[in-house]
Motif scaffolding. Structure first.
Motif, PDB file in Angstrom:
ATOM      1  N   ILE A  36      -0.838  10.233  10.471  1.00 10.28           N
ATOM      2  CA  ILE A  36       0.345  10.861  11.062  1.00 10.28           C
ATOM      3  C   ILE A  36       1.195   9.791  11.734  1.00 10.28           C
ATOM      4  N   GLY A  37       2.482   9.853  11.486  1.00  9.42           N
ATOM      5  CA  GLY A  37       3.396   8.886  12.065  1.00  9.42           C
ATOM      6  C   GLY A  37       3.550   7.649  11.217  1.00  9.42           C
ATOM      7  N   SER A  38       2.881   7.619  10.092  1.00  7.80           N
ATOM      8  CA  SER A  38       3.018   6.473   9.205  1.00  7.80           C
ATOM      9  C   SER A  38       3.372   6.983   7.811  1.00  7.80           C
ATOM     10  N   VAL A  39       3.371   6.087   6.859  1.00  6.85           N
ATOM     11  CA  VAL A  39       3.777   6.424   5.504  1.00  6.85           C
ATOM     12  C   VAL A  39       2.568   6.857   4.676  1.00  6.85           C
ATOM     13  N   ASN A  40       2.838   7.289   3.462  1.00  7.29           N
ATOM     14  CA  ASN A  40       1.762   7.688   2.573  1.00  7.29           C
ATOM     15  C   ASN A  40       0.856   6.492   2.295  1.00  7.29           C
ATOM     16  N   PRO A  41      -0.439   6.611   2.590  1.00  4.84           N
ATOM     17  CA  PRO A  41      -1.333   5.464   2.426  1.00  4.84           C
ATOM     18  C   PRO A  41      -1.509   5.026   0.982  1.00  4.84           C
ATOM     19  N   TYR A  42      -1.396   5.953   0.032  1.00  7.36           N
ATOM     20  CA  TYR A  42      -1.530   5.590  -1.376  1.00  7.36           C
ATOM     21  C   TYR A  42      -0.311   4.799  -1.848  1.00  7.36           C
ATOM     22  N   LEU A  43       0.876   5.209  -1.435  1.00  9.74           N
ATOM     23  CA  LEU A  43       2.082   4.466  -1.791  1.00  9.74           C
ATOM     24  C   LEU A  43       2.081   3.083  -1.148  1.00  9.74           C
ATOM     25  N   TRP A  44       1.594   3.013   0.084  1.00  9.35           N
ATOM     26  CA  TRP A  44       1.536   1.731   0.789  1.00  9.35           C
ATOM     27  C   TRP A  44       0.617   0.760   0.046  1.00  9.35           C
ATOM     28  N   ARG A  45      -0.605   1.207  -0.254  1.00 11.67           N
ATOM     29  CA  ARG A  45      -1.575   0.344  -0.931  1.00 11.67           C
ATOM     30  C   ARG A  45      -1.085  -0.018  -2.331  1.00 11.67           C
ATOM     31  N   ALA A  46      -0.509   0.956  -3.030  1.00 10.16           N
ATOM     32  CA  ALA A  46      -0.016   0.708  -4.385  1.00 10.16           C
ATOM     33  C   ALA A  46       1.124  -0.306  -4.382  1.00 10.16           C
ATOM     34  N   SER A  47       1.959  -0.270  -3.354  1.00  9.48           N
ATOM     35  CA  SER A  47       3.053  -1.242  -3.244  1.00  9.48           C
ATOM     36  C   SER A  47       2.504  -2.646  -3.053  1.00  9.48           C
ATOM     37  N   LEU A  48       1.514  -2.779  -2.196  1.00 11.61           N
ATOM     38  CA  LEU A  48       0.902  -4.092  -1.987  1.00 11.61           C
ATOM     39  C   LEU A  48       0.205  -4.580  -3.254  1.00 11.61           C
ATOM     40  N   ASP A  49      -0.458  -3.677  -3.973  1.00  6.72           N
ATOM     41  CA  ASP A  49      -1.142  -4.054  -5.210  1.00  6.72           C
ATOM     42  C   ASP A  49      -0.151  -4.451  -6.307  1.00  6.72           C
ATOM     43  N   THR A  50       0.940  -3.712  -6.418  1.00  4.93           N
ATOM     44  CA  THR A  50       1.920  -3.967  -7.475  1.00  4.93           C
ATOM     45  C   THR A  50       2.580  -5.332  -7.324  1.00  4.93           C
ATOM     46  N   PHE A  51       2.849  -5.722  -6.088  1.00  2.00           N
ATOM     47  CA  PHE A  51       3.505  -7.014  -5.836  1.00  2.00           C
ATOM     48  C   PHE A  51       2.523  -8.037  -5.255  1.00  2.00           C
ATOM     49  N   GLU A  52       1.281  -7.985  -5.697  1.00  3.70           N
ATOM     50  CA  GLU A  52       0.260  -8.847  -5.111  1.00  3.70           C
ATOM     51  C   GLU A  52       0.538 -10.340  -5.278  1.00  3.70           C
ATOM     52  N   ASP A  53       1.332 -10.717  -6.275  1.00  2.01           N
ATOM     53  CA  ASP A  53       1.612 -12.138  -6.485  1.00  2.01           C
ATOM     54  C   ASP A  53       2.825 -12.627  -5.696  1.00  2.01           C
ATOM     55  N   LEU A  54       3.542 -11.727  -5.023  1.00  2.52           N
ATOM     56  CA  LEU A  54       4.656 -12.140  -4.171  1.00  2.52           C
ATOM     57  C   LEU A  54       4.177 -12.262  -2.727  1.00  2.52           C
ATOM     58  N   PRO A  55       4.633 -13.281  -2.019  1.00  2.57           N
ATOM     59  CA  PRO A  55       4.225 -13.416  -0.610  1.00  2.57           C
ATOM     60  C   PRO A  55       4.922 -12.372   0.267  1.00  2.57           C
ATOM     61  N   VAL A  56       4.157 -11.767   1.155  1.00  4.79           N
ATOM     62  CA  VAL A  56       4.713 -10.767   2.075  1.00  4.79           C
ATOM     63  C   VAL A  56       5.411 -11.497   3.219  1.00  4.79           C
ATOM     64  N   ALA A  57       6.686 -11.161   3.436  1.00  6.56           N
ATOM     65  CA  ALA A  57       7.442 -11.733   4.550  1.00  6.56           C
ATOM     66  C   ALA A  57       7.252 -10.871   5.794  1.00  6.56           C
ATOM     67  N   THR A  58       7.449  -9.550   5.653  1.00  2.50           N
ATOM     68  CA  THR A  58       7.222  -8.618   6.758  1.00  2.50           C
ATOM     69  C   THR A  58       6.655  -7.323   6.194  1.00  2.50           C
ATOM     70  N   ALA A  59       5.891  -6.632   7.026  1.00  2.00           N
ATOM     71  CA  ALA A  59       5.324  -5.349   6.629  1.00  2.00           C
ATOM     72  C   ALA A  59       5.294  -4.435   7.844  1.00  2.00           C
TER      73      ALA A  59
END
Length: 142
Positions: A36-59
């Motif tokens: 509660i108060g955050s985003v869908n955990p499946y979409l969050w994890r899937a986003s990180l997995d999909t762009f796993e080869d790009l460096p995360v600047a902010t999250a």
């Protein structure tokens, strides 16, 4: 007599509904409720997995924003890309994720210049995130 039958029926319905909501309830609803108060955990994890080869600047898992930094690939050293993912809903829905893709190329002076990105690219990446999120949801919920 009718009063007792009616009371027993109401009590039975309350007990059955209480059992269903605590033990057999919707597993997806429990996962979402934990976030509660955050985003869908499946979409969050899937986003990180999909762009796993790009460096995360902010999250920002509360606001639903993942900004990836620029990355060049060996196959195209004079080109670089970055992406931003917006998770817009706590539910796993097609309109719950938006992707923006940015691309730059080196010009003759050796400086990075913005170039157009095919709009279909962002749509394809959104679909890939949604597919991955559904897979994660199904594997976790059984």
């Amino acid at each position: 007599m009718v009063k007792y039958v009616f009371s027993a029926a109401i009590a039975g319905m309350l007990m059955v509904s209480g059992c269903q909501s605590k033990s057999g309830g919707n597993a997806e609803a429990r996962v979402i409720q934990q976030n509660i108060g955050s985003v869908n955990p499946y979409l969050w994890r899937a986003s990180l997995d999909t762009f796993e080869d790009l460096p995360v600047a902010t999250a920002d898992p509360i606001g639903g924003l993942i900004t990836y930094d620029w990355k060049s690939y060996a196959a195209a050293p004079n080109e670089r890309i970055k992406a931003t993912v917006y998770i817009l809903d706590t539910r796993l829905r097609a309109d719950g994720v938006k992707v923006s893709v940015f691309r730059q190329e080196k010009n003759e002076a050796g400086e990075w210049a913005d170039v157009d990105v095919d709009p279909e690219t962002a749509l394809q990446l959104e679909n890939k995130i949604l597919d991955r999120a559904r897979l994660l949801k199904n594997s976790q919920l059984g």
